[in-house]
Design a protein around this motif. Structure first.
Motif, PDB file in Angstrom:
ATOM      1  N   CYS A  22       1.134  -1.175  -0.008  1.00 48.84           N
ATOM      2  CA  CYS A  22       0.049   0.137  -0.073  1.00 48.84           C
ATOM      3  C   CYS A  22       1.012   1.180  -0.051  1.00 48.84           C
ATOM      4  CB  CYS A  22      -0.853   0.050   0.993  1.00 48.84           C
ATOM      5  SG  CYS A  22      -2.008   1.457   1.340  1.00 48.84           S
ATOM      6  N   ALA A  23       1.725   1.172   0.799  1.00 52.99           N
ATOM      7  CA  ALA A  23       2.667   2.353   0.937  1.00 52.99           C
ATOM      8  C   ALA A  23       3.543   2.839  -0.222  1.00 52.99           C
ATOM      9  CB  ALA A  23       3.746   2.152   2.048  1.00 52.99           C
ATOM     10  N   SER A  24       4.040   1.787  -0.902  1.00 52.30           N
ATOM     11  CA  SER A  24       4.974   1.879  -2.271  1.00 52.30           C
ATOM     12  C   SER A  24       3.994   2.329  -3.376  1.00 52.30           C
ATOM     13  CB  SER A  24       5.510   0.511  -2.642  1.00 52.30           C
ATOM     14  OG  SER A  24       4.356  -0.292  -2.936  1.00 52.30           O
ATOM     15  N   VAL A  25       2.702   1.911  -3.529  1.00 53.75           N
ATOM     16  CA  VAL A  25       1.772   2.348  -4.798  1.00 53.75           C
ATOM     17  C   VAL A  25       1.305   3.724  -4.350  1.00 53.75           C
ATOM     18  CG1 VAL A  25      -0.556   2.043  -5.572  1.00 53.75           C
ATOM     19  CG2 VAL A  25       1.005   0.127  -4.948  1.00 53.75           C
ATOM     20  N   ALA A  26       0.986   4.089  -3.123  1.00 51.18           N
ATOM     21  CA  ALA A  26       0.487   5.322  -2.744  1.00 51.18           C
ATOM     22  C   ALA A  26       1.801   6.310  -2.919  1.00 51.18           C
ATOM     23  CB  ALA A  26      -0.162   5.627  -1.345  1.00 51.18           C
ATOM     24  N   GLY A  27       2.919   6.032  -2.417  1.00 55.06           N
ATOM     25  CA  GLY A  27       4.260   6.785  -2.450  1.00 55.06           C
ATOM     26  C   GLY A  27       4.533   7.098  -3.987  1.00 55.06           C
ATOM     27  N   GLN A  28       4.273   5.996  -4.654  1.00 52.45           N
ATOM     28  CA  GLN A  28       4.871   6.433  -6.316  1.00 52.45           C
ATOM     29  C   GLN A  28       3.593   7.126  -7.169  1.00 52.45           C
ATOM     30  OE1 GLN A  28       6.492   2.641  -8.004  1.00 52.45           O
ATOM     31  NE2 GLN A  28       7.251   2.138  -6.222  1.00 52.45           N
ATOM     32  N   ARG A  29       2.765   7.390  -6.324  1.00 51.94           N
ATOM     33  CA  ARG A  29       1.678   8.117  -7.087  1.00 51.94           C
ATOM     34  C   ARG A  29       1.543   9.527  -6.374  1.00 51.94           C
ATOM     35  NH1 ARG A  29      -3.151   7.176  -4.564  1.00 51.94           N
ATOM     36  NH2 ARG A  29      -4.233   8.575  -6.172  1.00 51.94           N
ATOM     37  N   GLY A  30       2.776   9.992  -5.515  1.00 49.37           N
ATOM     38  CA  GLY A  30       2.974  11.244  -5.197  1.00 49.37           C
ATOM     39  C   GLY A  30       2.605  11.542  -3.665  1.00 49.37           C
ATOM     40  N   ARG A  31       2.071  10.378  -2.894  1.00 44.22           N
ATOM     41  CA  ARG A  31       1.499  10.912  -1.762  1.00 44.22           C
ATOM     42  C   ARG A  31       2.692  10.724  -0.715  1.00 44.22           C
ATOM     43  NH1 ARG A  31      -1.921  11.673  -5.093  1.00 44.22           N
ATOM     44  NH2 ARG A  31      -4.034  11.055  -4.721  1.00 44.22           N
ATOM     45  N   ARG A  32       2.652  11.537   0.503  1.00 44.80           N
ATOM     46  CA  ARG A  32       3.525  11.555   1.440  1.00 44.80           C
ATOM     47  C   ARG A  32       3.089  10.614   2.355  1.00 44.80           C
ATOM     48  NH1 ARG A  32       7.489  14.593   3.965  1.00 44.80           N
ATOM     49  NH2 ARG A  32       7.112  14.943   6.030  1.00 44.80           N
ATOM     50  N   VAL A  33       3.852   9.552   2.438  1.00 48.35           N
ATOM     51  CA  VAL A  33       3.385   8.366   3.297  1.00 48.35           C
ATOM     52  C   VAL A  33       4.466   7.968   4.406  1.00 48.35           C
ATOM     53  CG1 VAL A  33       2.842   5.656   2.989  1.00 48.35           C
ATOM     54  CG2 VAL A  33       2.266   7.327   1.116  1.00 48.35           C
ATOM     55  N   LEU A  34       3.715   7.650   5.798  1.00 49.07           N
ATOM     56  CA  LEU A  34       4.510   7.238   6.806  1.00 49.07           C
ATOM     57  C   LEU A  34       4.001   5.837   7.216  1.00 49.07           C
ATOM     58  CD1 LEU A  34       6.390   7.484   9.333  1.00 49.07           C
ATOM     59  CD2 LEU A  34       4.556   8.493  10.346  1.00 49.07           C
ATOM     60  N   VAL A  35       4.750   4.756   7.342  1.00 42.52           N
ATOM     61  CA  VAL A  35       4.754   3.499   7.703  1.00 42.52           C
ATOM     62  C   VAL A  35       5.123   3.195   8.880  1.00 42.52           C
ATOM     63  CG1 VAL A  35       4.857   0.945   7.571  1.00 42.52           C
ATOM     64  CG2 VAL A  35       4.653   2.405   5.243  1.00 42.52           C
ATOM     65  N   ILE A  36       4.319   3.013  10.072  1.00 40.48           N
ATOM     66  CA  ILE A  36       4.572   2.780  11.434  1.00 40.48           C
ATOM     67  C   ILE A  36       4.518   1.263  11.959  1.00 40.48           C
ATOM     68  CG2 ILE A  36       4.171   3.558  14.000  1.00 40.48           C
ATOM     69  CD1 ILE A  36       2.969   5.967  12.745  1.00 40.48           C
ATOM     70  N   ASP A  37       5.460   0.794  12.618  1.00 39.72           N
ATOM     71  CA  ASP A  37       5.526  -0.579  13.100  1.00 39.72           C
ATOM     72  C   ASP A  37       6.250  -0.610  14.282  1.00 39.72           C
ATOM     73  OD1 ASP A  37       5.770  -3.592  13.559  1.00 39.72           O
ATOM     74  OD2 ASP A  37       4.955  -3.431  11.357  1.00 39.72           O
ATOM     75  N   HIS A  38       5.592  -1.501  15.350  1.00 42.42           N
ATOM     76  CA  HIS A  38       6.458  -1.684  16.535  1.00 42.42           C
ATOM     77  C   HIS A  38       7.562  -2.628  16.408  1.00 42.42           C
ATOM     78  CE1 HIS A  38       3.869  -5.151  16.680  1.00 42.42           C
ATOM     79  NE2 HIS A  38       4.643  -5.807  17.243  1.00 42.42           N
ATOM     80  N   ALA A  39       7.564  -3.306  15.364  1.00 40.94           N
ATOM     81  CA  ALA A  39       8.729  -4.403  15.180  1.00 40.94           C
ATOM     82  C   ALA A  39      10.061  -3.389  14.819  1.00 40.94           C
ATOM     83  CB  ALA A  39       8.364  -5.383  14.353  1.00 40.94           C
ATOM     84  N   ASP A  40      11.201  -3.996  15.064  1.00 42.66           N
ATOM     85  CA  ASP A  40      12.388  -3.437  14.402  1.00 42.66           C
ATOM     86  C   ASP A  40      12.857  -3.554  13.185  1.00 42.66           C
ATOM     87  OD1 ASP A  40      13.226  -5.845  14.812  1.00 42.66           O
ATOM     88  OD2 ASP A  40      14.594  -5.775  16.362  1.00 42.66           O
ATOM     89  N   ALA A  41      12.000  -4.368  12.377  1.00 37.79           N
ATOM     90  CA  ALA A  41      12.462  -4.697  10.967  1.00 37.79           C
ATOM     91  C   ALA A  41      10.845  -4.927  10.352  1.00 37.79           C
ATOM     92  CB  ALA A  41      13.239  -5.874  10.836  1.00 37.79           C
ATOM     93  N   ALA A  42      10.918  -4.515   8.959  1.00 35.00           N
ATOM     94  CA  ALA A  42       9.882  -4.746   8.185  1.00 35.00           C
ATOM     95  C   ALA A  42       9.664  -6.246   7.766  1.00 35.00           C
ATOM     96  CB  ALA A  42       9.857  -4.031   7.138  1.00 35.00           C
ATOM     97  N   GLY A  43       8.487  -6.480   7.621  1.00 36.44           N
ATOM     98  CA  GLY A  43       8.125  -7.823   6.683  1.00 36.44           C
ATOM     99  C   GLY A  43       8.585  -9.134   7.549  1.00 36.44           C
ATOM    100  N   LYS A  44       8.582  -9.209   8.996  1.00 37.89           N
ATOM    101  CA  LYS A  44       8.983 -10.263   9.705  1.00 37.89           C
ATOM    102  C   LYS A  44       8.104 -11.728   9.253  1.00 37.89           C
ATOM    103  CE  LYS A  44      11.458  -8.767  13.588  1.00 37.89           C
ATOM    104  NZ  LYS A  44      11.360  -8.620  15.049  1.00 37.89           N
ATOM    105  N   LYS A  45       7.007 -11.469   9.108  1.00 37.12           N
ATOM    106  CA  LYS A  45       6.258 -12.597   8.569  1.00 37.12           C
ATOM    107  C   LYS A  45       6.571 -13.334   7.339  1.00 37.12           C
ATOM    108  CE  LYS A  45       1.664 -14.575   9.279  1.00 37.12           C
ATOM    109  NZ  LYS A  45       0.243 -14.271   9.762  1.00 37.12           N
ATOM    110  N   ILE A  46       6.862 -12.324   6.177  1.00 36.06           N
ATOM    111  CA  ILE A  46       7.218 -12.847   5.186  1.00 36.06           C
ATOM    112  C   ILE A  46       8.475 -13.314   5.132  1.00 36.06           C
ATOM    113  CG2 ILE A  46       8.222 -11.784   2.792  1.00 36.06           C
ATOM    114  CD1 ILE A  46       6.663  -9.197   3.273  1.00 36.06           C
ATOM    115  N   LEU A  47       9.456 -13.014   6.016  1.00 34.14           N
ATOM    116  CA  LEU A  47      10.743 -13.842   5.989  1.00 34.14           C
ATOM    117  C   LEU A  47      10.839 -15.123   6.476  1.00 34.14           C
ATOM    118  CD1 LEU A  47      12.964 -10.789   7.851  1.00 34.14           C
ATOM    119  CD2 LEU A  47      12.790 -11.500   5.628  1.00 34.14           C
ATOM    120  N   ILE A  48       9.611 -15.500   7.408  1.00 33.19           N
ATOM    121  CA  ILE A  48       9.446 -16.878   7.541  1.00 33.19           C
ATOM    122  C   ILE A  48       8.657 -17.741   6.898  1.00 33.19           C
ATOM    123  CG2 ILE A  48      10.095 -16.205  10.247  1.00 33.19           C
ATOM    124  CD1 ILE A  48       6.961 -16.973  10.743  1.00 33.19           C
ATOM    125  N   SER A  49       8.095 -17.119   5.934  1.00 31.82           N
ATOM    126  CA  SER A  49       7.163 -17.933   5.147  1.00 31.82           C
ATOM    127  C   SER A  49       7.663 -18.761   4.084  1.00 31.82           C
ATOM    128  CB  SER A  49       6.246 -16.865   4.317  1.00 31.82           C
ATOM    129  OG  SER A  49       6.870 -15.887   3.540  1.00 31.82           O
TER     130      SER A  49
END
Length: 393
Positions: A22-49
């Motif tokens: 969502c962030a990448s699509v909106a950002g590339q459409r010129g939107r100013r986007v912030l992604v917040i997560d309590h984890a210290d790294a992005a995509g943790k569930k992706i990494l173990i899948s």
């Protein structure tokens, strides 16, 4: 004047697959986007899948492979951002992949490549990431959202809930999405573990001795049916076929297993005619692992097939093709790959994922009451729902 560093066009809560898409699509459409997560790294569930190789989509994606209180809700997003669209993205980033069974696509290398790709796409859109930043409060007033996270406060007219469901809590998963949705007046369909091993009661203790044994079967629960492998565990049943039917299973329902998938009609009677001195144990052992063949035979008529009536053998065939187990539970969210249930779709637009009664609020990915089959379907929902919201905010 430079832009206020605390003000954004959209704030996305959750740096998982759906949130990053969502962030990448909106950002590339010129939107100013912030992604917040309590984890210290992005995509943790992706990494173990996918055993660390990320089963990132499935070439057989179709709406009927998703569970939801509204079976039509997923159609719009899935039709507008297809599996091929994500494959094209993967190819543009030079990530090698391969197809396994049943249309499942995996990275040749590592799931880290998918996370890196999504982060590169976010970077291309100028997306800001606030990782290791716990969300302390979310407020809504004057057509905007105010998020307190870590030691900062950020505001935006659009807020996207992409924090997933409570499955795999060791990765930090919680029911935060549901609590937040309720605060904004959205309904939540009761969440329960999905794609999860099922447990068996002590009355099925005979099968506990089969821990580690796997066999191709057809597993059924209600009208759902899956022809894949089942695995016996020290607690009950697992393997792809069982994980699939677990999404449909409710307490008090039996699970039916066909231990002779593809067997011809009257196959035991034919075996009796051809080899009358063969035992049922030997006949089963021709297609099943020895320990499983023994366990099943111990619960069926003993002796040589030639000594059994055709009626008894037909009954044995029926039992083998429709062996009933009555699970007493599942291994819960700790072992569940995903969650069935979540933010109710009747409060969301299927086109944009926006809340009907709260303009500017969106919900995507696993947080929503849309759950796919095992095999890349849930990732495709994350990409498709994230893309739909990213086009709208």
């Amino acid at each position: 004047m430079p832009a206020d560093p605390s003000q954004f066009d959209a704030i996305i809560l959750g740096a998982g697959g759906a949130g990053l898409m969502c962030a990448s699509v909106a950002g590339q459409r010129g939107r100013r986007v912030l992604v917040i997560d309590h984890a210290d790294a992005a995509g943790k569930k992706i990494l173990i899948s996918g055993g660390g190789r990320c089963n990132f989509t499935n070439i057989d994606v179709a709406p009927d492979r998703y569970l939801s209180a509204n079976p039509h809700f997923a159609k719009s997003a899935l039709s507008r951002y297809r599996a091929q669209d994500f494959i094209d993205l993967v190819d543009r980033h030079g990530i090698a992949w391969h197809e396994k069974t049943l249309g499942q696509l995996f990275c040749d290398g590592s799931a880290r490549q998918i996370v890196a790709m999504l982060l590169d796409e976010c970077d291309a859109g100028g997306v800001r990431l606030a990782l290791g930043s716990p969300i302390r409060d979310v407020a809504h007033a004057d057509g905007g959202f105010r998020v307190m996270h870590g030691d900062r406060v950020s505001t935006a007219p659009a807020l996207v809930i992409a924090t997933g469901g409570p499955s795999i809590p060791k990765l930090g998963a919680t029911g935060f999405a549901y609590d937040l949705a309720r605060r904004f007046g959205l309904k939540v369909v009761e969440p329960r573990p999905a794609l999860v091993p099922l447990t068996l009661p002590d009355s099925e203790a005979l099968f506990r001795s089969l821990s580690g044994v796997s066999a191709p079967v057809i597993a059924r629960c209600g009208k759902a049916s899956f022809a894949e492998a089942a695995l016996f565990t020290h607690r009950g049943l697992s393997g792809p076929a069982i994980l699939q039917v677990s999404s449909y299973w409710r307490h008090g329902q039996p699970i039916s297993i066909d231990f002779a998938p593809g067997a011809e009609a009257d196959w035991l009677i034919q075996a009796k005619r051809q080899r009358p001195r063969t035992t049922l144990r030997t006949a089963l052992g021709a297609t099943l692992p020895d320990r499983l063949a023994t366990a099943l035979a111990d619960r069926l008529p003993a002796g040589e097939l030639g000594a059994q009536s055709d009626t008894a053998l037909k009954q044995a065939e029926r039992l083998i093709a429709d062996w009933r187990f009555m699970p007493n539970g599942s291994e819960g969210f700790a072992k569940a790959e995903v969650t069935v249930g979540g933010i109710a779709t009747d409060g969301l637009s299927s086109q944009t994922m926006e809340a009907r009664k709260v303009p500017g609020l969106y919900a995507i990915g696993e947080a929503v009451d849309v759950t796919g089959w095992l095999g890349g379907y849930n990732f495709q929902w994350a990409w498709a729902s994230g893309w739909a919201a990213g086009q709208a905010i």
